[in-house]
Design a protein around this motif. Sequence first.
Motif, PDB file in Angstrom:
ATOM      1  N   UNK A   1      -5.997   3.721  -4.049  1.00 40.48           N
ATOM      2  CA  UNK A   1      -7.345   4.113  -4.450  1.00 40.48           C
ATOM      3  C   UNK A   1      -8.192   2.878  -4.763  1.00 40.48           C
ATOM      4  N   UNK A   2      -7.620   1.947  -5.504  1.00 41.61           N
ATOM      5  CA  UNK A   2      -8.371   0.746  -5.874  1.00 41.61           C
ATOM      6  C   UNK A   2      -8.729  -0.068  -4.631  1.00 41.61           C
ATOM      7  N   UNK A   3      -7.808  -0.132  -3.682  1.00 44.95           N
ATOM      8  CA  UNK A   3      -8.111  -0.840  -2.431  1.00 44.95           C
ATOM      9  C   UNK A   3      -9.227  -0.133  -1.671  1.00 44.95           C
ATOM     10  N   UNK A   4      -9.178   1.186  -1.608  1.00 42.48           N
ATOM     11  CA  UNK A   4     -10.207   1.945  -0.895  1.00 42.48           C
ATOM     12  C   UNK A   4     -11.578   1.747  -1.524  1.00 42.48           C
ATOM     13  N   UNK A   5     -11.600   1.468  -2.836  1.00 41.52           N
ATOM     14  CA  UNK A   5     -12.867   1.254  -3.535  1.00 41.52           C
ATOM     15  C   UNK A   5     -13.296  -0.212  -3.548  1.00 41.52           C
ATOM     16  N   UNK A   6     -12.505  -1.073  -2.899  1.00 41.49           N
ATOM     17  CA  UNK A   6     -12.840  -2.491  -2.882  1.00 41.49           C
ATOM     18  C   UNK A   6     -12.519  -3.211  -4.169  1.00 41.49           C
ATOM     19  N   UNK A   7     -11.633  -2.638  -4.983  1.00 42.94           N
ATOM     20  CA  UNK A   7     -11.292  -3.221  -6.283  1.00 42.94           C
ATOM     21  C   UNK A   7      -9.927  -3.877  -6.291  1.00 42.94           C
TER      22      UNK A   7
ATOM     23  N   UNK B   1      -6.821  -5.912  -3.479  1.00 46.45           N
ATOM     24  CA  UNK B   1      -6.445  -6.368  -2.143  1.00 46.45           C
ATOM     25  C   UNK B   1      -5.469  -5.383  -1.510  1.00 46.45           C
ATOM     26  N   UNK B   2      -5.420  -5.366  -0.180  1.00 46.53           N
ATOM     27  CA  UNK B   2      -4.455  -4.539   0.537  1.00 46.53           C
ATOM     28  C   UNK B   2      -3.025  -4.943   0.195  1.00 46.53           C
ATOM     29  N   UNK B   3      -2.838  -6.187  -0.195  1.00 48.13           N
ATOM     30  CA  UNK B   3      -1.499  -6.651  -0.539  1.00 48.13           C
ATOM     31  C   UNK B   3      -0.903  -5.864  -1.701  1.00 48.13           C
ATOM     32  N   UNK B   4      -1.739  -5.396  -2.618  1.00 48.91           N
ATOM     33  CA  UNK B   4      -1.232  -4.695  -3.803  1.00 48.91           C
ATOM     34  C   UNK B   4      -0.543  -3.383  -3.438  1.00 48.91           C
ATOM     35  N   UNK B   5      -1.208  -2.418  -2.772  1.00 48.58           N
ATOM     36  CA  UNK B   5      -0.493  -1.196  -2.400  1.00 48.58           C
ATOM     37  C   UNK B   5       0.623  -1.450  -1.389  1.00 48.58           C
ATOM     38  N   UNK B   6       0.439  -2.445  -0.515  1.00 54.26           N
ATOM     39  CA  UNK B   6       1.475  -2.732   0.476  1.00 54.26           C
ATOM     40  C   UNK B   6       2.749  -3.217  -0.198  1.00 54.26           C
ATOM     41  N   UNK B   7       2.633  -4.073  -1.195  1.00 55.05           N
ATOM     42  CA  UNK B   7       3.811  -4.564  -1.913  1.00 55.05           C
ATOM     43  C   UNK B   7       4.473  -3.450  -2.716  1.00 55.05           C
ATOM     44  N   UNK B   8       3.672  -2.605  -3.373  1.00 48.27           N
ATOM     45  CA  UNK B   8       4.242  -1.488  -4.139  1.00 48.27           C
ATOM     46  C   UNK B   8       5.022  -0.550  -3.237  1.00 48.27           C
TER      47      UNK B   8
ATOM     48  N   UNK C   1      -5.428  -7.940   7.877  1.00 46.33           N
ATOM     49  CA  UNK C   1      -4.940  -6.585   7.579  1.00 46.33           C
ATOM     50  C   UNK C   1      -3.524  -6.405   8.107  1.00 46.33           C
ATOM     51  N   UNK C   2      -3.283  -6.861   9.317  1.00 43.45           N
ATOM     52  CA  UNK C   2      -1.955  -6.715   9.915  1.00 43.45           C
ATOM     53  C   UNK C   2      -0.907  -7.486   9.120  1.00 43.45           C
ATOM     54  N   UNK C   3      -1.238  -8.694   8.702  1.00 52.19           N
ATOM     55  CA  UNK C   3      -0.284  -9.489   7.916  1.00 52.19           C
ATOM     56  C   UNK C   3       0.022  -8.803   6.586  1.00 52.19           C
ATOM     57  N   UNK C   4      -1.002  -8.280   5.917  1.00 51.71           N
ATOM     58  CA  UNK C   4      -0.791  -7.613   4.628  1.00 51.71           C
ATOM     59  C   UNK C   4       0.035  -6.341   4.773  1.00 51.71           C
ATOM     60  N   UNK C   5      -0.075  -5.686   5.928  1.00 54.85           N
ATOM     61  CA  UNK C   5       0.709  -4.474   6.156  1.00 54.85           C
ATOM     62  C   UNK C   5       2.160  -4.783   6.500  1.00 54.85           C
ATOM     63  N   UNK C   6       2.381  -5.852   7.279  1.00 56.07           N
ATOM     64  CA  UNK C   6       3.710  -6.116   7.824  1.00 56.07           C
ATOM     65  C   UNK C   6       4.556  -6.990   6.912  1.00 56.07           C
TER      66      UNK C   6
END
Length: 507
Positions: A269-275, A277-284, A324-329
Amino acid sequence: MAAREAQTPSSGGLPARRGSPTIACMAVTDRRFLRLLALYALGLLALHLAVKWVPAAWANVMYPQALVGPGGRLKPEEWLWGIYPFTYLPAWLRWTAGVGTATLVVWAGFARDLGRVRTVHVPFPHRRWVQAALAALCLPVFYAGRVVHTRWGDAYLLVKGIADPGVHLTYNWQAPLDTLVHTLVFRVGAPLGGWTDALPAYWWVSSLAGAGAVWVLLHLAADIGQTDLQAWALFGLVATLGAMQLFFGYPENYTLISLLILVYLWLAWRFAQGRASLWAPSLALALANGFHPATLVLQPSLWVLAGWVARQKTDRGAQTALRTLVALVAPPVVVGAAVLALMTAGGHGLASFTGAEAPGGGDHRWLVPLAAPSTKWEYYAMFSRGHVMDILNQQWLSMPFTLPLLLLLAIFYRKRMPRDAYSLCLLVAAAGYVLLTWVWNPDYGGQRDWDLFAVAAWPATLLAAYWMIRGLDRDTLARACLIVVPVQALHTAAWVFSNTRPWEWPT
């Protein structure tokens, strides 16, 4: 706080005057939605009150003899196992609480006027220290209501195997990091507390995870809710789920992934709101994958979310796509490599994963058979009465209102539903996990190994809550919460209480 209440875009215009006949002012759609929801709630309550007298012989109609016949794994009188825990409450409490809750449901669903209840305002705790204090206060509650038996799933094997000097269970492909964490807690706690098995380690880890889950839910509700009512609605719908049993000292592999999934959905949710980084939900989510591979079904939800957000950043083009790809993979690859290295160092490498420790239960088969059972571990086929009955019991036990709510919201409020990145993320996450409960390993059926599938309750119920608070006006949302939350809370309280009672293994 009054200004906060006025910010909601779904408030339906000016608030009605105190004491006005609100149900008469409601749209036909709202009235029908509430009445159908109330009828379902009343039917569910009636089933709870009547389950003690449902004929055990009906088990033979709904389930195969391999489950309910002589030597079967399921007692015929407990064939409605998603409801049966209600019978553990004293009779006077069952009827008093059941009738009282039913009265509230009728009033909220059918009354023309909620009167002064409409003017009640309970501020949601938005201050971080208050949220932390409330979460901490929940810790003794979770521990006091802890499970006292090892009846479910692999609980007995885990509790005894970790403590047995001849086994020293540490490495387990079914839940690699989860087993390791509980083993380390046991090795620290055993000499200090005189533990004879690992059950106290599971008690403490589960209860601490429960306090953490409450803290995350408070943050998530405060972030998503545009009013205090919306925040309480989201928190109440999730915090009263039957899946909350996983935090009451539960001795199995699904407590820590539940916490990590909630963290993931909050950070998403925080990533979707721009609050964030994508790294946060990806790491969790990558950590959740390391704790239990079943959470891999949530990866598509993160990719969908990231793709939606990336499309909004057209000014950076290829640079944004690469980041985006790096943060996802990177997070799942790094965590996966670390888990593989850990398991290999412990003598449980890929050969173990594809051999004796392969997923799929006793016969290592992953999916429910389409046509007919073919091993002693399988009890029914995909589209059989037994399978449908197990799915119903599973839903009633872990998330009794979630799927009916989603269905009713889709029918009555389809055009009002949010069509944003987070709604799509939750939809993909919920669909993936609910589908897993339908197709995965029939070993779990009949054994009431409910906990793996209970984890589906987190994304699915958050989706229902998100749709409700974005699609319903204030009065309809308040009434819907008065229908759902008390019934769900009563169900879960009985379920938690039933697991504080001793249970003897058959001899």
